[in-house]
Design a protein around this motif. Structure first.
Motif, short mmCIF file in Angstrom:
data_model
loop_
_atom_site.label_atom_id
_atom_site.label_comp_id
_atom_site.label_asym_id
_atom_site.label_seq_id
_atom_site.Cartn_x
_atom_site.Cartn_y
_atom_site.Cartn_z
N ARG A 81 0.81 -1.22 0.00
CA ARG A 81 0.00 0.00 0.00
C ARG A 81 0.85 1.27 0.00
N THR A 82 2.07 1.19 0.55
CA THR A 82 2.92 2.38 0.66
C THR A 82 4.32 2.06 0.17
N LEU A 83 4.81 2.88 -0.76
CA LEU A 83 6.18 2.74 -1.26
C LEU A 83 6.83 4.11 -1.20
N ARG A 84 7.88 4.23 -0.38
CA ARG A 84 8.59 5.50 -0.22
C ARG A 84 10.03 5.32 -0.70
N LEU A 85 10.40 6.09 -1.71
CA LEU A 85 11.75 6.06 -2.27
C LEU A 85 12.34 7.46 -2.13
N GLU A 86 13.54 7.52 -1.55
CA GLU A 86 14.21 8.81 -1.37
C GLU A 86 15.68 8.68 -1.73
N ASN A 87 16.14 9.61 -2.59
CA ASN A 87 17.55 9.64 -2.98
C ASN A 87 17.99 8.28 -3.55
N CYS A 88 17.18 7.74 -4.44
CA CYS A 88 17.50 6.49 -5.13
C CYS A 88 17.80 6.84 -6.58
N ALA A 89 19.09 6.98 -6.90
CA ALA A 89 19.51 7.59 -8.17
C ALA A 89 19.12 6.77 -9.39
N ARG A 90 18.98 5.45 -9.26
CA ARG A 90 18.70 4.62 -10.42
C ARG A 90 17.21 4.44 -10.69
N VAL A 91 16.38 4.98 -9.84
CA VAL A 91 14.93 4.90 -10.07
C VAL A 91 14.54 5.87 -11.18
N THR A 92 13.81 5.36 -12.17
CA THR A 92 13.43 6.17 -13.32
C THR A 92 11.92 6.06 -13.56
N ASN A 93 11.49 6.57 -14.70
CA ASN A 93 10.08 6.49 -15.08
C ASN A 93 9.60 5.05 -15.24
N ARG A 94 10.54 4.11 -15.41
CA ARG A 94 10.14 2.69 -15.50
C ARG A 94 9.49 2.22 -14.21
N THR A 95 9.96 2.72 -13.08
CA THR A 95 9.31 2.37 -11.81
C THR A 95 7.90 2.95 -11.76
N LEU A 96 7.72 4.17 -12.25
CA LEU A 96 6.38 4.77 -12.29
C LEU A 96 5.45 3.94 -13.17
N ALA A 97 5.96 3.46 -14.31
CA ALA A 97 5.16 2.62 -15.19
C ALA A 97 4.79 1.31 -14.51
N ALA A 98 5.73 0.75 -13.72
CA ALA A 98 5.45 -0.49 -12.99
C ALA A 98 4.38 -0.27 -11.93
N VAL A 99 4.40 0.89 -11.30
CA VAL A 99 3.36 1.22 -10.31
C VAL A 99 2.00 1.26 -10.99
N ALA A 100 1.93 1.90 -12.14
CA ALA A 100 0.66 1.98 -12.87
C ALA A 100 0.17 0.61 -13.30
N ALA A 101 1.11 -0.27 -13.67
CA ALA A 101 0.73 -1.58 -14.19
C ALA A 101 0.44 -2.61 -13.10
N HIS A 102 1.20 -2.57 -12.00
CA HIS A 102 1.14 -3.65 -11.03
C HIS A 102 0.77 -3.21 -9.61
N GLY A 103 0.80 -1.90 -9.33
CA GLY A 103 0.53 -1.45 -7.95
C GLY A 103 -0.95 -1.26 -7.68
N ARG A 104 -1.70 -2.33 -7.81
CA ARG A 104 -3.16 -2.21 -7.69
C ARG A 104 -3.61 -1.79 -6.31
N ALA A 105 -2.88 -2.21 -5.27
CA ALA A 105 -3.26 -1.86 -3.91
C ALA A 105 -2.54 -0.62 -3.40
N LEU A 106 -1.62 -0.09 -4.20
CA LEU A 106 -0.79 1.01 -3.73
C LEU A 106 -1.63 2.28 -3.54
N GLN A 107 -1.48 2.88 -2.36
CA GLN A 107 -2.22 4.10 -2.03
C GLN A 107 -1.30 5.32 -1.95
N THR A 108 -0.03 5.11 -1.59
CA THR A 108 0.91 6.21 -1.40
C THR A 108 2.24 5.88 -2.07
N LEU A 109 2.73 6.81 -2.88
CA LEU A 109 4.03 6.66 -3.52
C LEU A 109 4.83 7.94 -3.33
N HIS A 110 6.05 7.80 -2.79
CA HIS A 110 6.99 8.91 -2.68
C HIS A 110 8.20 8.60 -3.55
#
Length: 237
Positions: free
Chosen positions: A143-172
């Motif tokens: 439900r909650t995924l918080r990422l801070e100062n993670c240099a290798r995180v890109t828009n691909r993670t955002l796409a994965a959230v849209a595709a697979h994060g069905r229960a996700l309520q909070t993303l940082h």
């Protein structure tokens, strides 16, 4: 009364007040306390303050895990955040000691902790989009995924959230420089109910491989006086 005369429920309660090292030390005293240490219900929360802690044998991963955080505040985080092609040999040797540590640990979490509800990663400069996508697929209750100062995180993670994060309520995705404003806008459109925070991410200068930099330099030549013309940036969230 000797401690081993307490019932299992009391022993689990007693262990719950101890830190990971103390739990491990107590478990070494007898087989009964070792069994309590191994009980998955003892480990609903795991918090790590350094990457070295991930290599210790003083915790257990299991289906009871609900909350996980790895918050690494170290001067070496700055080395991890340097673009790979700009690192010196010494900097690469520093990173080689822990480059795959978080990713390998998260893959174990994917295999053993399907009921995970909250993950916080701070200063984990080598965690990859592929690993986070695997986490979203393997932990459908996240439900909650918080990422801070993670240099290798890109828009691909955002796409994965849209595709697979069905229960996700909070993303940082705070201070993640390779997340773009366009990627954030696409995620907002795909998941309008998601609470999204992207402090400074879309306003930071993203990584560019040397060839892309050369192309950018030809399109945006240096301004008079030797100063480069700034790129327009925007912030989302």
């Amino acid at each position: 009364m000797h401690i081993t005369q307490l019932n299992r429920e009391c022993l689990l309660c007693l262990f719950s007040f101890l830190d990971k090292d103390s739990r491990k030390s107590l478990s070494r005293t007898c087989a009964q306390l070792r069994e309590v240490f191994e009980d998955p219900t003892l480990w609903p929360l795991l918090h790590f303050h350094s990457l070295a802690e991930l290599k210790k044998d003083n915790f257990r991963l299991g289906p009871a895990l609900r909350s996980l955080s790895i918050c690494w505040h170290s001067s070496r985080v700055q080395v991890c955040s340097i673009e790979d092609w700009l690192k010196s040999a010494f900097q690469r040797s520093v990173c080689s000691q822990h480059e795959n540590l978080v990713n390998e640990f998260l893959l174990q979490v994917c295999d053993r902790c399907p009921n995970l509800a909250s993950v916080t990663l701070s200063g984990c400069g080598h965690v990859t989009d592929d690993c986070l996508a695997r986490l979203l697929l393997s932990c459908p209750r996240l439900r909650t995924l918080r990422l801070e100062n993670c240099a290798r995180v890109t828009n691909r993670t955002l796409a994965a959230v849209a595709a697979h994060g069905r229960a996700l309520q909070t993303l940082h995705v705070d201070f993640c420089r390779n997340v773009s404003a366009a990627g954030l806008l696409r995620l907002r459109a795909a998941c309008p109910s998601l609470t999204l925070s992207a402090e400074h991410s879309a306003a930071m200068i993203p990584d560019q491989p040397p060839r892309a930099r050369a192309c950018a330099a030809s399109v945006f030549p240096a301004a008079p006086g030797g100063l480069c013309l700034p790129h327009p940036t925007s912030s989302c969230g």
